[in-house]
Design a protein around this motif. Sequence first.
Motif, PDB file in Angstrom:
ATOM      1  N   LEU A  38      -9.236   8.578   2.496  1.00 29.63           N
ATOM      2  CA  LEU A  38      -7.813   8.629   2.852  1.00 29.63           C
ATOM      3  C   LEU A  38      -7.589   9.475   4.091  1.00 29.63           C
ATOM      4  CD1 LEU A  38      -6.353   8.979  -0.748  1.00 29.63           C
ATOM      5  CD2 LEU A  38      -6.120   7.013   0.758  1.00 29.63           C
ATOM      6  N   ALA A  78      -7.622   7.741  -7.614  1.00 33.11           N
ATOM      7  CA  ALA A  78      -6.485   8.658  -7.851  1.00 33.11           C
ATOM      8  C   ALA A  78      -5.720   8.235  -9.099  1.00 33.11           C
ATOM      9  CB  ALA A  78      -5.573   8.652  -6.629  1.00 33.11           C
ATOM     10  N   LEU A 138      -1.569  12.590  -0.481  1.00 35.36           N
ATOM     11  CA  LEU A 138      -2.481  12.272  -1.574  1.00 35.36           C
ATOM     12  C   LEU A 138      -3.805  13.033  -1.422  1.00 35.36           C
ATOM     13  CD1 LEU A 138      -2.876  10.625  -4.111  1.00 35.36           C
ATOM     14  CD2 LEU A 138      -3.611   8.689  -2.741  1.00 35.36           C
ATOM     15  N   CYS A 139      -4.222  13.202  -0.155  1.00 27.44           N
ATOM     16  CA  CYS A 139      -5.437  13.981   0.106  1.00 27.44           C
ATOM     17  C   CYS A 139      -5.286  15.390  -0.460  1.00 27.44           C
ATOM     18  CB  CYS A 139      -5.678  14.091   1.609  1.00 27.44           C
ATOM     19  SG  CYS A 139      -6.390  12.615   2.285  1.00 27.44           S
ATOM     20  N   LEU A 152      -7.492   4.649  -3.893  1.00 28.43           N
ATOM     21  CA  LEU A 152      -6.241   4.670  -4.673  1.00 28.43           C
ATOM     22  C   LEU A 152      -6.543   4.461  -6.153  1.00 28.43           C
ATOM     23  CD1 LEU A 152      -3.918   2.624  -2.298  1.00 28.43           C
ATOM     24  CD2 LEU A 152      -3.924   5.066  -2.689  1.00 28.43           C
ATOM     25  N   VAL A 178       0.784   4.119  -2.784  1.00 32.85           N
ATOM     26  CA  VAL A 178       0.436   5.523  -2.501  1.00 32.85           C
ATOM     27  C   VAL A 178       1.568   6.446  -2.951  1.00 32.85           C
ATOM     28  CG1 VAL A 178      -0.174   7.162  -0.696  1.00 32.85           C
ATOM     29  CG2 VAL A 178      -0.945   4.828  -0.525  1.00 32.85           C
ATOM     30  N   ARG A 197     -10.699  11.025  -1.384  1.00 26.73           N
ATOM     31  CA  ARG A 197      -9.969  11.941  -0.517  1.00 26.73           C
ATOM     32  C   ARG A 197     -10.457  11.794   0.915  1.00 26.73           C
ATOM     33  NH1 ARG A 197     -10.268  15.449   2.632  1.00 26.73           N
ATOM     34  NH2 ARG A 197      -8.827  17.179   2.961  1.00 26.73           N
ATOM     35  N   GLU A 249       1.770   9.658   3.726  1.00 24.38           N
ATOM     36  CA  GLU A 249       1.520   9.548   2.292  1.00 24.38           C
ATOM     37  C   GLU A 249       0.033   9.732   1.978  1.00 24.38           C
ATOM     38  OE1 GLU A 249       3.629   9.110  -0.441  1.00 24.38           O
ATOM     39  OE2 GLU A 249       5.116   9.668   1.054  1.00 24.38           O
ATOM     40  N   PHE A 250      -0.798   9.136   2.857  1.00 21.75           N
ATOM     41  CA  PHE A 250      -2.240   9.306   2.659  1.00 21.75           C
ATOM     42  C   PHE A 250      -2.607  10.786   2.656  1.00 21.75           C
ATOM     43  CE2 PHE A 250      -4.200   4.975   4.133  1.00 21.75           C
ATOM     44  CZ  PHE A 250      -3.590   4.385   3.047  1.00 21.75           C
ATOM     45  N   ILE A 254       2.800   5.636   6.213  1.00 25.29           N
ATOM     46  CA  ILE A 254       1.586   5.444   5.419  1.00 25.29           C
ATOM     47  C   ILE A 254       0.630   6.617   5.633  1.00 25.29           C
ATOM     48  CG2 ILE A 254      -0.393   3.936   5.019  1.00 25.29           C
ATOM     49  CD1 ILE A 254       1.320   1.622   6.000  1.00 25.29           C
ATOM     50  N   VAL A 258      -9.884  18.340  -7.187  1.00 23.94           N
ATOM     51  CA  VAL A 258     -11.293  18.650  -6.962  1.00 23.94           C
ATOM     52  C   VAL A 258     -11.543  20.136  -7.175  1.00 23.94           C
ATOM     53  CG1 VAL A 258     -13.089  18.710  -5.205  1.00 23.94           C
ATOM     54  CG2 VAL A 258     -11.633  16.705  -5.425  1.00 23.94           C
ATOM     55  N   ALA A 261     -12.799  11.145  -6.875  1.00 26.82           N
ATOM     56  CA  ALA A 261     -11.609  11.671  -6.201  1.00 26.82           C
ATOM     57  C   ALA A 261     -11.995  12.316  -4.880  1.00 26.82           C
ATOM     58  CB  ALA A 261     -10.914  12.681  -7.105  1.00 26.82           C
ATOM     59  N   LEU A 277      -3.266  16.487  -2.768  1.00 28.24           N
ATOM     60  CA  LEU A 277      -3.203  16.510  -4.233  1.00 28.24           C
ATOM     61  C   LEU A 277      -4.605  16.333  -4.831  1.00 28.24           C
ATOM     62  CD1 LEU A 277       0.014  14.384  -4.679  1.00 28.24           C
ATOM     63  CD2 LEU A 277      -0.296  16.711  -5.486  1.00 28.24           C
ATOM     64  N   LEU A 278      -5.367  15.421  -4.216  1.00 28.56           N
ATOM     65  CA  LEU A 278      -6.722  15.216  -4.722  1.00 28.56           C
ATOM     66  C   LEU A 278      -7.573  16.465  -4.501  1.00 28.56           C
ATOM     67  CD1 LEU A 278      -7.362  11.497  -3.648  1.00 28.56           C
ATOM     68  CD2 LEU A 278      -7.020  12.377  -5.943  1.00 28.56           C
ATOM     69  N   ILE A 300      -7.528   9.264 -12.163  1.00 24.47           N
ATOM     70  CA  ILE A 300      -7.381  10.702 -12.451  1.00 24.47           C
ATOM     71  C   ILE A 300      -6.093  10.953 -13.223  1.00 24.47           C
ATOM     72  CG2 ILE A 300      -6.804  12.894 -11.313  1.00 24.47           C
ATOM     73  CD1 ILE A 300      -8.961  12.079  -9.233  1.00 24.47           C
ATOM     74  N   VAL A 357      -5.329  -0.500   6.407  1.00 24.08           N
ATOM     75  CA  VAL A 357      -4.952  -0.313   5.000  1.00 24.08           C
ATOM     76  C   VAL A 357      -5.559  -1.349   4.074  1.00 24.08           C
ATOM     77  CG1 VAL A 357      -2.813   0.838   5.585  1.00 24.08           C
ATOM     78  CG2 VAL A 357      -2.800  -1.631   5.206  1.00 24.08           C
ATOM     79  N   ILE A 366       0.840  -1.205   0.000  1.00 25.20           N
ATOM     80  CA  ILE A 366       0.000   0.000   0.000  1.00 25.20           C
ATOM     81  C   ILE A 366       0.873   1.253   0.000  1.00 25.20           C
ATOM     82  CG2 ILE A 366      -1.625   1.335   1.423  1.00 25.20           C
ATOM     83  CD1 ILE A 366      -3.078  -0.884   0.237  1.00 25.20           C
ATOM     84  N   LEU A 367       1.919   1.197   0.847  1.00 19.39           N
ATOM     85  CA  LEU A 367       2.796   2.379   0.960  1.00 19.39           C
ATOM     86  C   LEU A 367       3.424   2.707  -0.400  1.00 19.39           C
ATOM     87  CD1 LEU A 367       4.129   4.507   2.726  1.00 19.39           C
ATOM     88  CD2 LEU A 367       5.929   2.867   3.255  1.00 19.39           C
ATOM     89  N   THR A 390       1.547   7.049  -6.579  1.00 17.27           N
ATOM     90  CA  THR A 390       0.426   7.908  -6.982  1.00 17.27           C
ATOM     91  C   THR A 390       0.715   9.367  -6.645  1.00 17.27           C
ATOM     92  OG1 THR A 390      -0.970   6.029  -6.411  1.00 17.27           O
ATOM     93  CG2 THR A 390      -2.082   8.106  -6.831  1.00 17.27           C
ATOM     94  N   VAL A 391       1.255   9.583  -5.435  1.00 15.83           N
ATOM     95  CA  VAL A 391       1.574  10.958  -5.008  1.00 15.83           C
ATOM     96  C   VAL A 391       2.572  11.595  -5.973  1.00 15.83           C
ATOM     97  CG1 VAL A 391       2.794  12.258  -3.219  1.00 15.83           C
ATOM     98  CG2 VAL A 391       1.012  10.636  -2.582  1.00 15.83           C
ATOM     99  N   ILE A 427     -10.118   1.777   0.792  1.00 16.75           N
ATOM    100  CA  ILE A 427      -8.783   2.336   0.499  1.00 16.75           C
ATOM    101  C   ILE A 427      -8.381   1.968  -0.924  1.00 16.75           C
ATOM    102  CG2 ILE A 427      -6.306   2.081   1.049  1.00 16.75           C
ATOM    103  CD1 ILE A 427      -7.568   3.727   3.127  1.00 16.75           C
TER     104      ILE A 427
END
Lengths: 251, 979
Positions: free
Chosen positions: A85, A115, B969-970, A112, A43, A82, B965-966, B962, B977, A78, B972-973, A118, A103, A39-40, A46-47, A108
């Motif tokens: 998350l 995201a 991402l929030c 992801l 994420v 959000r 990172e979450f 984790i 939006v 999204a 960025l989302l 998107i 997680v 998961i880490l 994606t970031v 979750i």
Amino acid sequence: MSEDLKVTIGARSARARLLVADFVQRNEGIQIAENADLILRRVGRTVTALADQNELLFRLEAEEIVPKQTAQRVVETARKGRRVLQVAANKLKDPNNDVGDVVKTKSIDDALFAAENIIKFRNQAIENAFITFRNQHRPNDLNEVQAEGIEPLTLSVKVRRLQNVLASQTQVSSSAVLTELDKFRDALRDWEELRPQIEAAQKRISPALADFFRQIPQGVAWQGLNEEVREWLDSGSNGDDYILVRRDRHP
Amino acid sequence: MTRARICWDWPALTEATQIDAGAMQVGDPRADAVFLAVHQPVPIGRITGELVSIVSEKDLLSEFVKVGDLNQPLLLFVTGDVGSGKSHMVRWLRSSIGERPNWHVVYVEKRNTSLTRVIEKIIEGLDSGPISQIRDALNDAGAESQTLEQAQLRLLNELRVLVQTDEAESVLGRSASHEKTRLDGVVLKAARENVRVLIGDLHLSDYLQRPGGPIERITKLAMPRTSDTDDEVSEVDVRLDEHDLIVEGVNFSDLNQTAAQTVRALSNTRVRTAVAQLLNHYLPRAKARVFAGRNTNLLELFAEVRREIESQGKELCLFIEDLVLLHGVDKELAHALTIPAAPGLCRVRTAIAVTSGYLRSIDTFEDRGERFTMDVATNTVAQDDQRSFVARYLNVSRLGLDVVAEAIDEIRNARVPNGCSECSVRTECHDAFGASTDGFGYFPFNGNAIGQLTHLVSSKTFRPRDILRRVIRAGVQVADNELKESGTFPSKRFASELDPNRQRVPVATQQFLEGFTSSSEQEITLRNFYSEHPPKVTAELARIAKFLDIELSELPKSPEKDDRSVSRPPPTPSSTMEESAFDRWFLKGTRLPAADALKMRAWFFNQLYLRLETGDHGHLVTKKDGLLIIGGVTVSRDRSFEIENSGGGGGGQTFDGPKHVFKRTASTAKLFADIAAVESKKFSTDDNGSWYFLAMDVLDDFAGEVVAAADAFRQKVDPEESIIVLRLLGRLSAQGADDGVLNVSGLFRRPTGGADAGRTTFVNETDRMRRNALDALRLSFTQAQGNGASSLLDAGGLYKELSATTNLSKISGTKSTAVLEALRGFHVRFATDAWRPLINTFDQVLQHLDPGEDFGKAWTDMRELVNLANNAGLLPRQDSKTRFEEALEELPHGVDSSWRFVARHRNSDDLETLVWDIPNDCLIHLQKLQRLSEQCVSILDHIERSINLDARPHVEASREAISAEFLKLCNLLDDVVKS
């Protein structure tokens, strides 16, 4: 095996049962850890991708390239992702909550996935926007110029290269858009600068040769090969690129 | 000259005695005439609960045609083994019901039929809308026109669909022999999986469909059969047997992994049995789908048939020659036939021929009908009826089938023409051979021959088919052949299958006759089969011999020493015609070939036995394996008759028994040559049989020597030694229930070695000692003078002596004789051989088990471990769990006592004494234990190797990382939006 060292089946099976139980328990722990790691990493990827995309969009905006707006339904997912998350991040701060439990949930995974969707959607929009930009800025006379017969040869080669760059319809991935944009703008600038020289060189070509060059894409009739054209074909290595083809009488 | 002649038509007899009279086509006037002409009433058993009472076929008919409350369906089962005449009886019922205009009669014969045709037969002549639709559906199913290959494929396909799609958690499997077994849980799951692969895999499916394979067999039986002489459908053949699924040893190429696994699994009998039972469960449904069409509702069909018949104002009368033909639709039929009549549903009466086993396999069917059985004891069939049974077939064969067919009207009125009526020798023939009460002659049998041969093929239960095949057909065939070669009937070929040795004529008499008459074969056969008191010549037998022109010999009263005169001089061999090996042996000094020498030794040996066996000398005489034992003295066929300068004869082995030496003399050579000529039937009658008297002189002298040696043995027996021998060998008869008391009666029987090779060797090695000891004791204590085998009664004096003593465990003490030393040697070897494999196996298992291991706990722990490891994927092989469970299940009762016994005595110094106490099957117990422990060790080794104790969860991802990172991402989302 001597009597002293012997371990009987009864004793071995009792010990093995403990080993197997321990193995099962540890295996579960390893699996949870592996899930969290996965998961880490997901994420993180994606970031990074979203951040890079934001940067690219900012640059393209400066170049007046504006991709299409993200679809509303994607934005909605999204927005939902959000929130999920955010809640998960808060839960993780509480040490009483098990990392694996937090997680490894479907919501979750859905967040992801939204995201990642998107990113895909915006990449597509960027690539399409670049195609539109190239179509809008392509010079009008690009296809009217015949590089054949232009003297000197260096000018003819330059013309061919610029035509290649400016006429390209190839889809470019979003990560390569900025590089390709630079190449396109440079070619535009060169085309404008060379235009007077090209026009002068075209005027130096005799009308008979000009006719010959114009007909080449469709094929030239034997009568078109007048003396002047043959002379040109015979000089230097001009004739190297031509072959004689018989017309098919019954197409 | 014989007056016998061939008075039968062989093809007619063949047709009349077809495997089954029920196989003759119903409705064919010729077949009907033959059927009625040969029909002989025999008793029938009526089954009521556990009781069987004897009734007549008329009782059966009355039961079937009775008028009364027939709202309850009338269902008669005629049961019996294969060949008992049950189909014949159903056929007879059909022909005996007479004209019944209000009955809709359906006769399902087994001849030339198929599953589809059976259904067609039932709906024949009925044309209501629904039945027509069903008929169309049957035609659409195309079962009649499909090829064997197509039908096989369809059957397999239907089976696969049924097995895979049925989600029943337990099914009632059936073995080929109808036993029902419930399949559920893992067994059912595994069986379904195996069927899936077995039918789904190309190679395995091909194997199932191989020519002669199970699917071809089952499909063929359900398909139209064209031959009129098809064998009866065996109920075993309509189902799958585990043997059908044996794939071991079949060379499959290119099997995929799953198929290979299934092949391995099928090497286990229990797996095969479960798979066969599962397939048998679905087989009827699959067959119905293939042969009656997927859309044919058989229950509805049968109900509609009854509705339609009711609408015609009739009742249904159904005859089924063999229920097994309906395998696939039998359950539906059973259901339909047992629904009571009601408005709109006709009455029904049914007679069904079926074997008892098959009937039981159809749930609830058996209880709803009246049961009759054709399996009746032979002695319930009157002698006259047995003879008449045979005579009727002979009569039809004399008349010829055309004549029988023409006389159908008379036959229907119970007036069967007689094939003997026109015969010119009828009076003499019937006077000699006899005739039935209807006047049908017994020739070529007579009443005694029919009785004897019937008894030989139907000793307990009356077996019509066997009588047809093995008595009538076989007997007439021999007569047919031999009467063509005038004078040879009845030769030794007559009834040779049933009594090749002519047991009713003693061997000595046969030998006498063989040596003295040229028609000895016929005479022996006549005396054996045709005499009322074999081998005596009765008045009837004399008439038969006269009719056949066979001269009967007069037997000597007894073969005693002084009674050498017989009614006819012994033949003289014609051996002088050519130079024999014996001439060369004497005249030229060539070595007598082993084959010739052996013949002479065997001849003298056998003659000596005959002489001693009946002699008045007071010794027991036994003969076995070329040895003749008389009161402790052994005569050897190969070594007691020494022929000078000859081959064979036991080589250089020493032999301390009595011997007779044949010197190379002219008279010996002539004697040998004459004996050889007599043996090979090359004799003439011009010498008054002087050779015979010479041979008897030799035998008299040698027999005297042997008896003298036996008398001497009697003098020197040592009772004390014999008692010791018997006390030790008595252990062999103790059968594991040794209470220390000598089993005296057991000593008189030869103990068995059972499956234990070492014990068998010991028994063989010491048997002579046991018999000698018994002989010796008998001679010492009882001074027996009688003949025959020694018995407990014979040893009255010894019994008290012996029964006061106990068994010995080994030979010890002060007495030492050669016999006792030899016995001690045998005993030591026996003990060593018995203990060695036990100790070896024990030592191997000891590596993994304690001598005092608590087996119950160990196996419970292992079972739990195997389950745990199986779930965790830690077993070494996919089938490890099954192998472990099989090994555990195979562990016999009493294995722990065997283990503890060997553990306790493994290091004992007195294994000789302990050998008697080794528990039964001890070695097998230890070997099973070894197999189980090997399975356990293999599993334990694998688990211990597989589990890496150092493997710990390596978590890179911290909860903080984790979370961070979450949040990124929030944010960025958020941008997305907002944009």
